[in-house]
Every structure is written in structure tokens, then in C-alpha cells.
Design an enzyme around this catalytic site. Structure first.
Site, short mmCIF file in Angstrom:
data_model
loop_
_atom_site.label_atom_id
_atom_site.label_comp_id
_atom_site.label_asym_id
_atom_site.label_seq_id
_atom_site.Cartn_x
_atom_site.Cartn_y
_atom_site.Cartn_z
N GLY A 7 39.72 49.34 35.55
CA GLY A 7 41.05 49.95 35.48
C GLY A 7 41.08 51.46 35.46
O GLY A 7 42.04 52.05 34.97
N SER A 8 40.07 52.12 36.05
CA SER A 8 40.09 53.58 36.03
C SER A 8 41.20 54.12 36.93
O SER A 8 41.84 55.13 36.60
CB SER A 8 38.74 54.17 36.42
OG SER A 8 38.42 53.86 37.75
N MET A 87 40.40 42.14 43.50
CA MET A 87 39.30 41.60 44.30
C MET A 87 39.66 40.32 45.06
O MET A 87 38.78 39.58 45.47
CB MET A 87 38.07 41.36 43.42
CG MET A 87 37.51 42.63 42.79
SD MET A 87 37.18 43.93 44.00
CE MET A 87 35.73 43.25 44.79
N ARG A 88 40.93 40.07 45.26
CA ARG A 88 41.36 38.90 46.04
C ARG A 88 42.08 39.38 47.28
O ARG A 88 42.91 40.29 47.20
CB ARG A 88 42.32 38.04 45.23
CG ARG A 88 41.78 37.65 43.88
CD ARG A 88 41.46 36.21 43.81
NE ARG A 88 40.59 35.96 42.67
CZ ARG A 88 39.89 34.86 42.50
NH1 ARG A 88 39.93 33.91 43.41
NH2 ARG A 88 39.13 34.71 41.45
N HIS A 106 40.52 52.17 48.86
CA HIS A 106 39.22 51.62 49.27
C HIS A 106 38.16 52.71 49.12
O HIS A 106 38.38 53.85 49.53
CB HIS A 106 39.29 51.13 50.72
CG HIS A 106 38.00 50.54 51.18
ND1 HIS A 106 37.61 49.26 50.81
CD2 HIS A 106 36.99 51.05 51.91
CE1 HIS A 106 36.42 49.02 51.32
NE2 HIS A 106 36.02 50.09 52.00
N GLY A 140 44.70 42.43 58.06
CA GLY A 140 43.25 42.53 58.18
C GLY A 140 42.61 42.93 56.85
O GLY A 140 43.29 43.10 55.84
#
Ligand code: GRF
Length: 197
Positions: A7-8, A87-88, A106, A140
Site C-alpha cells: 500500500g505504498s 494483482m487481479r 505499472h 489488454g
């Protein structure tokens, strides 16, 4: 905000909101991981923090948890979905529901090194510069229109951990600033390209 990790980025964004550098309100923080730091940090700041059981898949939400997430966010009357280490993979129905309103960060200079552990990919490839990218989420993987990027150097003695830490410092700078531009309507999106308004 959606996240699965420490959570940074959440902290940097919540700090920017508190300091008036980001005109936004964090309505709810959701995680697929019950022990994720992002939920603890949200609770410590008095924000609503919800664990959403993701269902039976490893890398996406199943057909029960995805509509549950859409409902939760709709009821919370959110305008934007901010991914901070979630992460999903979100797709189909979710993205149609919040079209052009899902933002991600990202840890590489896209389109280089999409996918998992981008800092390790950059180190293994041998690039001298990598960084982070704020982008809108499309169907995508890490392919949506780019809103902002910041480069960081790759140093000779870098380990995956040291490089990721340097990228995260850049993330914590660029994400709140890019969100401020986006949420206050100062970004025009034309196909793949975005422009300051
Ligand atoms: C960040 O490096 C982000 O780029 C990636 O996941 C990580 C999340 O870290 N998508 P944190 O939970 O915000 O510390």
C-alpha cells in the site's frame, strides 16, 4: 482504490488528498488479500476498507466476485477506480461498467515489460533506464492509453529489490500528480494518446 500489497501508493495518494494536492475523496479501499497492508493503512486513516474474497481463480475475479465488486463500488458512488498494486486482471464486464475510469500504475516504462515483476524483467534485459507508467486500463494487459511516465536509472549494482524501491519512489511522485490532472478533467484522451487540457 484497489490493491493487494503493502500500500505504498495508497499512502502517497492518501497523503496527497490530505494535503490538498489531489482533489479527490477516497470512498472505499478494496483488497482481494485479507492481510494486505493497504487495508490496514486505510483503516488507520479512518477510511472504509473491505476484503473481497476473489473466488476460485488465481489471477482474476470469478463470476461471483466481479459483480460483487461492481455493486460495492456502485453503491459507494465512486467516479474513478484507482488500482494500486491490485494483482487481479480486470476485464469484460468490469471495464465496460467503468469505461475509461479505471487507472493503473505499472512499474516500467510501457510498452516495455508489461506483466508481472517488471523491474526484474528490466534488470534481466539490461536496460539502463526503466521507470513507471500511469495508464488507463483497457482490455489488454498494461496496454491502455498512457497518462504519465517517470524514468529512473538502472545502476550497475542494482538488485531487484533496490531497483523496485527506486521505481516506487518515482511512483509515489507521479501517481498522485497524474491522478490530480485526470480527476480534475485536465487530460483529454484521443485514441491511444492523451493531452493536457
Ligand atoms: C507497485 O510497484 C505498482 O507499480 C505495482 O504494484 C506495486 C504496488 O505496491 N502495480 P504498493 O502496494 O503500492 O506498495
Amino acid at each position: 482504490m484497489l490493491g493487494s500489497g503493502k500500500g505504498s501508493n495508497f499512502m502517497a495518494i492518501a497523503d496527497a488528498v490530505a494535503a490538498g494536492r489531489l482533489a479527490a475523496e477516497i470512498a472505499v479501499v478494496v483488497s482481494d488479500v485479507p492481510t494486505a497492508g493497504i487495508l490496514d493503512h486505510a483503516r488507520a486513516r479512518g477510511l472504509r476498507a473491505v476484503h473481497l474474497p476473489p473466488g476460485r481463480f488465481r489471477s482474476k475475479l470469478d463470476e461471483e466476485s466481479e459483480p460483487r465488486l461492481i455493486q460495492l463500488l456502485t453503491e459507494a458512488r465512486i467516479d474513478w477506480v484507482v488500482l494500486a498494486g491490485f494483482m487481479r486482471i480486470l476485464k469484460g464486464e468490469f471495464l465496460r461498467h467503468f469505461e475509461q475510469r479505471v487507472v493503473n500504475i505499472h512499474p516500467s516504462l510501457l510498452p516495455s515489460f508489461p506483466g508481472l515483476e517488471a523491474w526484474k524483467q528490466a534488470l534481466a534485459y539490461g536496460v539502463k533506464q526503466t521507470g513507471c507508467t500511469v495508464h488507463l486500463v483497457d482490455q489488454g494487459i498494461d496496454t491502455g492509453p498512457i497518462v504519465a511516465q517517470e524514468a529512473v536509472p538502472v545502476l550497475g549494482d542494482d538488485t531487484p529489490e533496490s531497483l523496485h524501491a527506486r521505481i516506487q519512489v518515482a511512483e509515489q511522485r507521479v501517481y498522485p500528480a497524474a491522478l490530480h490532472q485526470l480527476l480534475s478533467g485536465r487530460v483529454r484522451i484521443e485514441g491511444r494518446r492523451t493531452f493536457p487540457v
